[in-house]
Motif scaffolding. Structure first.
Motif, PDB file in Angstrom:
ATOM      1  N   MET A 161      -5.420  -6.363   7.202  1.00 36.42           N
ATOM      2  CA  MET A 161      -5.595  -5.976   5.822  1.00 36.42           C
ATOM      3  C   MET A 161      -4.416  -6.457   4.993  1.00 36.42           C
ATOM      4  O   MET A 161      -3.314  -6.547   5.494  1.00 36.42           O
ATOM      5  N   ARG A 162      -4.699  -6.722   3.752  1.00 33.05           N
ATOM      6  CA  ARG A 162      -3.659  -7.114   2.802  1.00 33.05           C
ATOM      7  C   ARG A 162      -3.351  -5.937   1.897  1.00 33.05           C
ATOM      8  O   ARG A 162      -4.192  -5.078   1.667  1.00 33.05           O
ATOM      9  N   SER A 163      -2.136  -5.911   1.384  1.00 28.32           N
ATOM     10  CA  SER A 163      -1.770  -4.846   0.451  1.00 28.32           C
ATOM     11  C   SER A 163      -1.137  -5.442  -0.800  1.00 28.32           C
ATOM     12  O   SER A 163      -0.540  -6.522  -0.764  1.00 28.32           O
ATOM     13  N   PHE A 164      -1.307  -4.724  -1.880  1.00 26.09           N
ATOM     14  CA  PHE A 164      -0.743  -5.105  -3.172  1.00 26.09           C
ATOM     15  C   PHE A 164      -0.089  -3.863  -3.763  1.00 26.09           C
ATOM     16  O   PHE A 164      -0.651  -2.772  -3.702  1.00 26.09           O
ATOM     17  N   THR A 165       1.087  -4.025  -4.343  1.00 27.86           N
ATOM     18  CA  THR A 165       1.756  -2.904  -4.998  1.00 27.86           C
ATOM     19  C   THR A 165       1.826  -3.169  -6.495  1.00 27.86           C
ATOM     20  O   THR A 165       1.922  -4.324  -6.929  1.00 27.86           O
ATOM     21  N   PHE A 166       1.762  -2.094  -7.255  1.00 30.02           N
ATOM     22  CA  PHE A 166       1.844  -2.215  -8.707  1.00 30.02           C
ATOM     23  C   PHE A 166       2.333  -0.895  -9.288  1.00 30.02           C
ATOM     24  O   PHE A 166       2.258   0.149  -8.645  1.00 30.02           O
ATOM     25  N   THR A 167       2.830  -0.956 -10.498  1.00 33.07           N
ATOM     26  CA  THR A 167       3.277   0.219 -11.228  1.00 33.07           C
ATOM     27  C   THR A 167       2.339   0.414 -12.404  1.00 33.07           C
ATOM     28  O   THR A 167       1.941  -0.554 -13.053  1.00 33.07           O
ATOM     29  N   ILE A 168       1.984   1.664 -12.652  1.00 31.90           N
ATOM     30  CA  ILE A 168       1.064   1.954 -13.756  1.00 31.90           C
ATOM     31  C   ILE A 168       1.605   3.124 -14.562  1.00 31.90           C
ATOM     32  O   ILE A 168       2.231   4.030 -14.021  1.00 31.90           O
ATOM     33  N   ASN A 169       1.375   3.067 -15.857  1.00 36.51           N
ATOM     34  CA  ASN A 169       1.747   4.151 -16.767  1.00 36.51           C
ATOM     35  C   ASN A 169       0.664   4.189 -17.841  1.00 36.51           C
ATOM     36  O   ASN A 169       0.718   3.439 -18.811  1.00 36.51           O
ATOM     37  N   ILE A 170      -0.330   5.030 -17.647  1.00 36.94           N
ATOM     38  CA  ILE A 170      -1.457   5.100 -18.562  1.00 36.94           C
ATOM     39  C   ILE A 170      -1.652   6.555 -18.988  1.00 36.94           C
ATOM     40  O   ILE A 170      -1.588   7.466 -18.158  1.00 36.94           O
ATOM     41  N   LEU A 186      -1.266  -5.564 -13.087  1.00 33.47           N
ATOM     42  CA  LEU A 186      -0.438  -6.689 -12.664  1.00 33.47           C
ATOM     43  C   LEU A 186       0.370  -6.239 -11.455  1.00 33.47           C
ATOM     44  O   LEU A 186       1.135  -5.269 -11.540  1.00 33.47           O
ATOM     45  N   THR A 187       0.189  -6.908 -10.326  1.00 31.11           N
ATOM     46  CA  THR A 187       0.904  -6.522  -9.112  1.00 31.11           C
ATOM     47  C   THR A 187       2.372  -6.917  -9.216  1.00 31.11           C
ATOM     48  O   THR A 187       2.760  -7.710 -10.073  1.00 31.11           O
ATOM     49  N   ASP A 188       3.173  -6.386  -8.319  1.00 28.09           N
ATOM     50  CA  ASP A 188       4.596  -6.721  -8.287  1.00 28.09           C
ATOM     51  C   ASP A 188       4.820  -8.204  -8.022  1.00 28.09           C
ATOM     52  O   ASP A 188       5.848  -8.758  -8.398  1.00 28.09           O
ATOM     53  N   PHE A 208       1.991   2.296  -6.883  1.00 29.68           N
ATOM     54  CA  PHE A 208       0.856   2.447  -5.981  1.00 29.68           C
ATOM     55  C   PHE A 208       0.727   1.237  -5.064  1.00 29.68           C
ATOM     56  O   PHE A 208       1.203   0.148  -5.393  1.00 29.68           O
ATOM     57  N   ARG A 209       0.056   1.478  -3.931  1.00 29.98           N
ATOM     58  CA  ARG A 209      -0.271   0.385  -3.006  1.00 29.98           C
ATOM     59  C   ARG A 209      -1.787   0.424  -2.781  1.00 29.98           C
ATOM     60  O   ARG A 209      -2.341   1.467  -2.449  1.00 29.98           O
ATOM     61  N   VAL A 210      -2.413  -0.735  -2.936  1.00 31.35           N
ATOM     62  CA  VAL A 210      -3.841  -0.889  -2.668  1.00 31.35           C
ATOM     63  C   VAL A 210      -3.988  -1.743  -1.420  1.00 31.35           C
ATOM     64  O   VAL A 210      -3.329  -2.780  -1.290  1.00 31.35           O
ATOM     65  N   MET A 211      -4.844  -1.311  -0.518  1.00 31.90           N
ATOM     66  CA  MET A 211      -5.158  -2.072   0.684  1.00 31.90           C
ATOM     67  C   MET A 211      -6.562  -2.643   0.523  1.00 31.90           C
ATOM     68  O   MET A 211      -7.476  -1.924   0.090  1.00 31.90           O
ATOM     69  N   VAL A 212      -6.723  -3.921   0.859  1.00 29.39           N
ATOM     70  CA  VAL A 212      -8.033  -4.566   0.815  1.00 29.39           C
ATOM     71  C   VAL A 212      -8.320  -5.179   2.180  1.00 29.39           C
ATOM     72  O   VAL A 212      -7.400  -5.518   2.931  1.00 29.39           O
ATOM     73  N   ASN A 213      -9.607  -5.333   2.497  1.00 30.04           N
ATOM     74  CA  ASN A 213      -9.970  -5.931   3.785  1.00 30.04           C
ATOM     75  C   ASN A 213      -9.940  -7.451   3.700  1.00 30.04           C
ATOM     76  O   ASN A 213      -9.564  -8.013   2.666  1.00 30.04           O
TER      77      ASN A 213
END
Length: 72
Positions: free
Chosen positions: A1-10, A29-31, A56-61
């Motif tokens: 699996m791959r992971s992507f990290t990003f910061t959010i403020n909504i 927009l990821t890091d 946050f970190r999102v994992m994708v297959n």
């Protein structure tokens, strides 16, 4: 699996507009500088009265389909 990290403020109000159907997807927009499109419903569990904030970190297959998301 791959992971992507990003910061959010909504804000709470802005997120509710997305979740209520104004836009069912959000683009972050990821890091690493990549644009990542997520269904707004995937972030609903992180919503507080202040909105959604943090890293946050999102994992994708292997097919780049969403698997999990976690707050770091």
């Amino acid at each position: 699996m791959r992971s992507f990290t990003f910061t959010i403020n909504i804000s709470y109000t802005l997120f509710l507009q997305h979740y209520a159907g104004a836009a069912s997807n959000m683009v972050v927009l990821t890091d690493a500088g990549l644009k990542l499109q997520l269904p707004a419903i995937r972030l609903r569990g992180f919503l507080t009265h202040a909105g959604i904030t943090g890293k946050f970190r999102v994992m994708v297959n292997k097919d780049n389909k969403f698997e999990t998301i976690e707050r770091l």
